[in-house]
Design a protein around this motif. Structure first.
Motif, PDB file in Angstrom:
ATOM      1  N   GLY A  87       0.803  -1.230   0.000  1.00 33.76           N
ATOM      2  CA  GLY A  87       0.000   0.000   0.000  1.00 33.76           C
ATOM      3  C   GLY A  87       0.828   1.269   0.000  1.00 33.76           C
ATOM      4  O   GLY A  87       0.280   2.369   0.057  1.00 33.76           O
ATOM      5  N   ARG A  88       2.174   1.120  -0.081  1.00 30.90           N
ATOM      6  CA  ARG A  88       3.024   2.313   0.037  1.00 30.90           C
ATOM      7  C   ARG A  88       2.700   3.372  -1.020  1.00 30.90           C
ATOM      8  O   ARG A  88       2.823   4.559  -0.745  1.00 30.90           O
ATOM      9  N   ILE A  89       2.271   2.955  -2.232  1.00 33.20           N
ATOM     10  CA  ILE A  89       2.002   3.987  -3.246  1.00 33.20           C
ATOM     11  C   ILE A  89       0.842   4.893  -2.854  1.00 33.20           C
ATOM     12  O   ILE A  89       0.676   5.948  -3.444  1.00 33.20           O
ATOM     13  N   GLY A  90       0.081   4.493  -1.827  1.00 35.18           N
ATOM     14  CA  GLY A  90      -1.022   5.342  -1.374  1.00 35.18           C
ATOM     15  C   GLY A  90      -0.573   6.391  -0.369  1.00 35.18           C
ATOM     16  O   GLY A  90      -1.361   7.231   0.050  1.00 35.18           O
ATOM     17  N   MET A  91       0.701   6.342   0.053  1.00 35.64           N
ATOM     18  CA  MET A  91       1.196   7.282   1.063  1.00 35.64           C
ATOM     19  C   MET A  91       1.289   8.689   0.481  1.00 35.64           C
ATOM     20  O   MET A  91       1.747   8.867  -0.640  1.00 35.64           O
ATOM     21  N   PRO A 329      -2.200   6.313   7.361  1.00 29.44           N
ATOM     22  CA  PRO A 329      -1.494   6.774   8.556  1.00 29.44           C
ATOM     23  C   PRO A 329      -0.043   7.082   8.177  1.00 29.44           C
ATOM     24  O   PRO A 329       0.641   6.229   7.622  1.00 29.44           O
ATOM     25  N   TRP A 330       0.394   8.288   8.441  1.00 31.77           N
ATOM     26  CA  TRP A 330       1.717   8.719   7.960  1.00 31.77           C
ATOM     27  C   TRP A 330       2.870   8.149   8.790  1.00 31.77           C
ATOM     28  O   TRP A 330       2.812   8.131  10.020  1.00 31.77           O
ATOM     29  N   ASN A 331       3.915   7.664   8.117  1.00 27.47           N
ATOM     30  CA  ASN A 331       5.217   7.434   8.741  1.00 27.47           C
ATOM     31  C   ASN A 331       6.253   7.531   7.633  1.00 27.47           C
ATOM     32  O   ASN A 331       5.965   7.259   6.475  1.00 27.47           O
ATOM     33  N   ARG A 332       7.466   7.939   7.985  1.00 30.19           N
ATOM     34  CA  ARG A 332       8.467   8.348   7.000  1.00 30.19           C
ATOM     35  C   ARG A 332       8.801   7.264   5.972  1.00 30.19           C
ATOM     36  O   ARG A 332       9.004   7.544   4.806  1.00 30.19           O
ATOM     37  N   LEU A 333       8.843   5.994   6.418  1.00 28.84           N
ATOM     38  CA  LEU A 333       9.264   4.924   5.508  1.00 28.84           C
ATOM     39  C   LEU A 333       8.086   4.213   4.840  1.00 28.84           C
ATOM     40  O   LEU A 333       8.275   3.271   4.074  1.00 28.84           O
ATOM     41  N   GLY A 334       6.879   4.651   5.136  1.00 27.47           N
ATOM     42  CA  GLY A 334       5.713   4.154   4.393  1.00 27.47           C
ATOM     43  C   GLY A 334       5.316   2.722   4.723  1.00 27.47           C
ATOM     44  O   GLY A 334       5.047   1.923   3.839  1.00 27.47           O
ATOM     45  N   TYR A 335       5.259   2.385   6.007  1.00 28.53           N
ATOM     46  CA  TYR A 335       4.829   1.039   6.425  1.00 28.53           C
ATOM     47  C   TYR A 335       3.396   1.064   6.977  1.00 28.53           C
ATOM     48  O   TYR A 335       2.901   2.097   7.436  1.00 28.53           O
ATOM     49  N   GLY A 336       2.780  -0.115   6.955  1.00 31.60           N
ATOM     50  CA  GLY A 336       1.479  -0.290   7.616  1.00 31.60           C
ATOM     51  C   GLY A 336       0.382   0.604   7.040  1.00 31.60           C
ATOM     52  O   GLY A 336      -0.481   1.057   7.779  1.00 31.60           O
TER      53      GLY A 336
END
Ligand SMILES: Nc1nc2c(c(=O)[nH]1)N[C@H]1C(S)=C(S)[C@@H](COP(=O)(O)O)O[C@H]1N2
Ligand SMILES: [Mo]
Length: 348
Positions: A87-91, A329-336
């Motif tokens: 799902g990282r491309i949705g970040m 949910p934001w986090n710098r490396l794009g997990y979860g």
């Protein structure tokens, strides 16, 4: 094994590929269709020569062959595994890392030796706090500025869970090279990074492990200066596989189907929304297995008569009371990234 569609590559070297949308209908993913995530080239290991060391803070360190593992008491568990970067491309804004869409997730039946049996045989010392697992793969990493090999640790409690396996078989066959042959760890309920492939060593450690893939990657970094927290169990999530994104269906009754999973409990509810807005319809849950670690099927029927493009969303709840968020949910490396996803399909 039924013939299956090719994987959808995200990176060719090293191999990183998603399950093909057409393969999502299977409760257990056919082995050739199971997503692949490799940080380094796939190592080649001779199973006859391969040994796993169990050592560190133990009473009796020992070495075990694949043959010896096979002769031990084996356990079989059906497990859904999702990459933490799924799902990282949705970040928003985009995060660095492999740009996974939403299909770095698959389900397999794994057979292996409960890790617990190996730890009991070794006799864990009182001062051990974690178990470190070494993979056979590694390489120069530009981001790290050095050579790194794949290694991860687990808290003792998760390592001693009877369902945490040193796996020897995937869907009743020897594990294929890209999935960790001849032996890999399987950590049910956790994101895929915990399930170390090409396992060479198991070491009880007396200090929390600080390796690259433990402390610098697979952490939720809020990017606010606050300390990152480790990525562990899979956040509640769902995926629609019928209708497929971009497909065309006839006007009338639309049968919607998908999967839902969570590493923090069972799925308690799934809802579906047609179009924008806040009209949600509850789907029926249809479990195909008693395994608490496998995704759960769900379905519902909706009437769609207007020709043209339509939007569809699904959202799942788990028994821990968590629901998929509306926004990533934001986090710098794009997990979860488990936010509700909107797909579009056509009616004609
Ligand atoms: N040794 C080793 N183990 C590994 C990895 C790796 O790069 N090297 N990748 C991890 C990650 S991030 C995931 S999501 C899963 C993917 O397993 P699969 O390729 O069998 O789908 O393996 C994990 N185990
Ligand atoms: Mo991953």
């Amino acid at each position: 094994m039924p013939e299956s569609s090719p994987l959808v590559p995200v990176r060719d070297v090293p191999p990183n590929a998603e399950i093909h949308p057409g393969e999502l209908e299977h409760p257990v993913t056919p082995t050739p269709a199971f997503f692949v995530r490799c940080n380094f080239p796939v190592p080649s290991i001779d199973p006859a020569e391969h040994r796993i060391r169990i050592g560190g803070a133990v009473e009796r360190a020992f070495v075990v062959s694949v043959e010896e593992l096979r002769a031990m008491e084996l356990r079989t568990v059906e497990v859904t595994t999702e990459c933490a970067g799924n799902g990282r491309i949705g970040m928003q804004p985009p995060a660095p890392g492999v740009p996974w869409d939403d299909r770095a997730v698959s389900t397999a039946v794994w057979t292996g030796v409960p890790l617990r049996l190996l730890l009991e045989r070794a006799g864990v010392s009182d001062d051990a706090v974690e178990v470190r697992f070494d993979g056979a793969d590694g390489g120069e990493l530009a981001e790290a500025g050095r050579f790194v090999s794949y290694a991860r640790s687990l808290p003792l409690e998760k390592a001693l869970d009877p369902d945490t396996l040193v796996a020897l078989e995937m869907n009743g066959e020897p594990i294929p090279a890209e999935h960790g042959a001849p032996t890999r760890l399987i950590v049910p309920g956790w994101y895929g990074m915990a399930s170390v492939k090409w396992l060479t060593g198991i070491e009880l450690v007396t200090e929390p492990f600080q390796g690259w893939f433990q402390r610098d990657r697979y952490v939720y970094d809020p990017d606010t200066g606050e300390a990152p927290t480790p990525v562990t169990s899979m956040r509640v999530r769902s995926i629609i596989h019928r209708p497929l994104e971009g497909s065309t269906v006839k006007p009338g009754t639309l049968h919607v189907r998908g999967w839902a999973w969570s590493g923090d409990g069972s799925i308690t509810k799934v809802e579906v929304a047609l179009g924008g807005g806040d009209q949600w319809v509850e789907a029926a849950l249809e479990s195909h297995t008693t395994s608490p670690y496998a995704w759960v099927g769900w379905s519902c029927s909706l009437e769609v008569r207007t020709p043209g493009r339509h939007l569809l969303r699904s959202r799942a709840w788990d028994s821990a009371g968590e629901r998929q968020p509306d926004r990533p949910p934001w986090n710098r490396l794009g997990y979860g990234q488990n936010a509700v996803r909107t797909i579009a399909f056509e009616v004609h």
